[in-house]
Design an enzyme around this catalytic site. Structure first.
Site, short mmCIF file in Angstrom:
data_model
loop_
_atom_site.label_atom_id
_atom_site.label_comp_id
_atom_site.label_asym_id
_atom_site.label_seq_id
_atom_site.Cartn_x
_atom_site.Cartn_y
_atom_site.Cartn_z
CB SER A 198 47.59 61.92 20.88
OG SER A 198 48.60 62.62 20.18
CE1 TYR A 228 47.39 70.56 21.80
CE2 TYR A 228 47.55 70.35 19.41
CZ TYR A 228 46.90 70.08 20.60
OH TYR A 228 45.76 69.29 20.60
CE LYS A 232 47.99 66.80 23.31
NZ LYS A 232 46.88 66.22 24.10
#
Length: 356
Positions: A198, A228, A232
């Site tokens: 992550s 993004y 994550k």
């Protein structure tokens, strides 16, 4: 959470960001040499041809494991495998150096064709792997894209960062879970592990984590950093789902068949890899000046995932379902990642997409 709790959370996140200029970030206190003999074990690394994936594959190969690197290009895979066998290491500027690998100790490394931006490719890769191997000790869900231009999409029409980082990995994990669990049943003293890469960037996800109106290319477009962050957040969520269903505290597992899987998400730090190719021109003077202050070389950025995969079982079980930041530190994650319904919804959504 209260305003003070959020301030505390962000302060801790920054302290363990891995930025070289942050003095509070702990120095690594673990070496890949502590992996020990990995002969007889099978390791699969998505994105194993570059960056942290390459370094992970390199270390496991040098310690005797059977290593598979999943990537899209046979040509890039062949180049990576050659470098791995030669003991290649790359610095923050992309310059290579080589150190001899002990051939008597080394394992093997193979290419697995895998394009996470194509769900059909993911299915084929999983089937190919299961056809070749009877065990899987560690799956590194390592590959990813970052800050790609808004509007790019996967082959099946999902927003590129979500489709690659989350949707592709979710199918790969789901397809390989039976093999991970079978490996654990055969050796319950050392269960199989899932390490999900992550980022500190998960804090930039929209409220609630996943905005399902934005995950298809024809849906609402988020700015590139929100997209993004969403992806994550999803990478932490995938590890939490596996832990909740099959982790150390899940007893015999969701189906009563046992097969514990330790699942840990990690933040690698600010690593100088080609992941940043959409952000900077690597040949610019500004980049060359800033990179030593803002990032670490891939071999250092790989330490969190190597540690999570190689730390003793008792420690790993305590970390399962949690998030490790720089370096080797269990750190807080976004509070909305404790929402069980959100975690379940993401897994079910992803599964529904590739089962269409």
């Amino acid at each position: 959470m209260s305003a003070w709790s959020w301030i505390t959370y962000y302060a801790q996140a920054f302290a363990h960001s891995g930025l070289p200029i942050v003095p509070l970030s702990k120095a690594p206190h673990w070496s890949p040499d502590e992996l020990g003999d990995q002969s007889g074990r099978v390791i699969l690394v998505t994105g194993g041809n570059s960056g942290t994936g390459y370094q992970t594959a390199r270390e496991y190969y040098a310690h005797g494991a059977t290593v598979y690197i999943g990537c899209r290009s046979a040509e890039r895979a062949a180049e990576a495998i050659d470098n791995i066998k030669r003991g290649g290491d790359v610095d923050i500027y992309g310059e290579w150096s080589y150190a001899p690998v002990d051939a008597a100790r080394a394992g093997s490394v193979q290419f697995l064709e895998l394009d996470l931006a194509d769900l059909d490719s993911v299915g084929r890769a999983a089937a190919e792997f299961v056809g070749k191997e009877k065990r899987l000790d560690v799956l590194f869900a390592n590959a990813g894209v970052m800050a790609s231009p808004v509007g790019l999409s996967t082959k099946q029409g999902y927003a590129l960062q979500f489709g690659t980082n989350v949707l592709g990995h979710q199918r790969f994990i789901a397809e390989l879970l039976p093999l991970l669990r079978a490996t654990s049943r055969a050796n319950p003293a050392n269960p199989a592990r899932l390490i999900s890469l992550s980022s500190l960037g998960h804090m930039f996800a929209p409220k609630g984590g996943i905005d399902y109106n934005s995950v298809t290319a024809d849906g609402k477009q988020l700015d590139t950093w929100s997209e993004y962050g969403l992806s994550k957040w999803g990478n932490v969520a995938l590890a939490k789902w596996v832990d909740s269903h099959y982790g150390p505290r899940a007893g015999a597992g969701a189906d009563g068949k046992g097969g514990e899987v330790i699942a840990i998400s990690i933040h690698p730090g600010t690593v100088a890899t080609n992941l940043s190719r959409h952000i900077v021109d690597n040949k610019s003077k500004l980049y060359n000046y800033a990179v030593p202050w803002m990032s670490v070389r891939a071999s250092k950025g790989t330490l969190n995932q190597l540690w999570a995969a190689g730390v003793d079982v008792e420690t790993a079980r305590k970390l399962s379902g949690n998030y490790v930041a720089c370096f080797q530190t269990q750190s807080p994650y976004r509070p909305d990642l404790d929402n069980v319904e959100s975690i379940e919804k993401l897994w079910e959504y992803c599964t529904a997409q590739w089962k269409k």
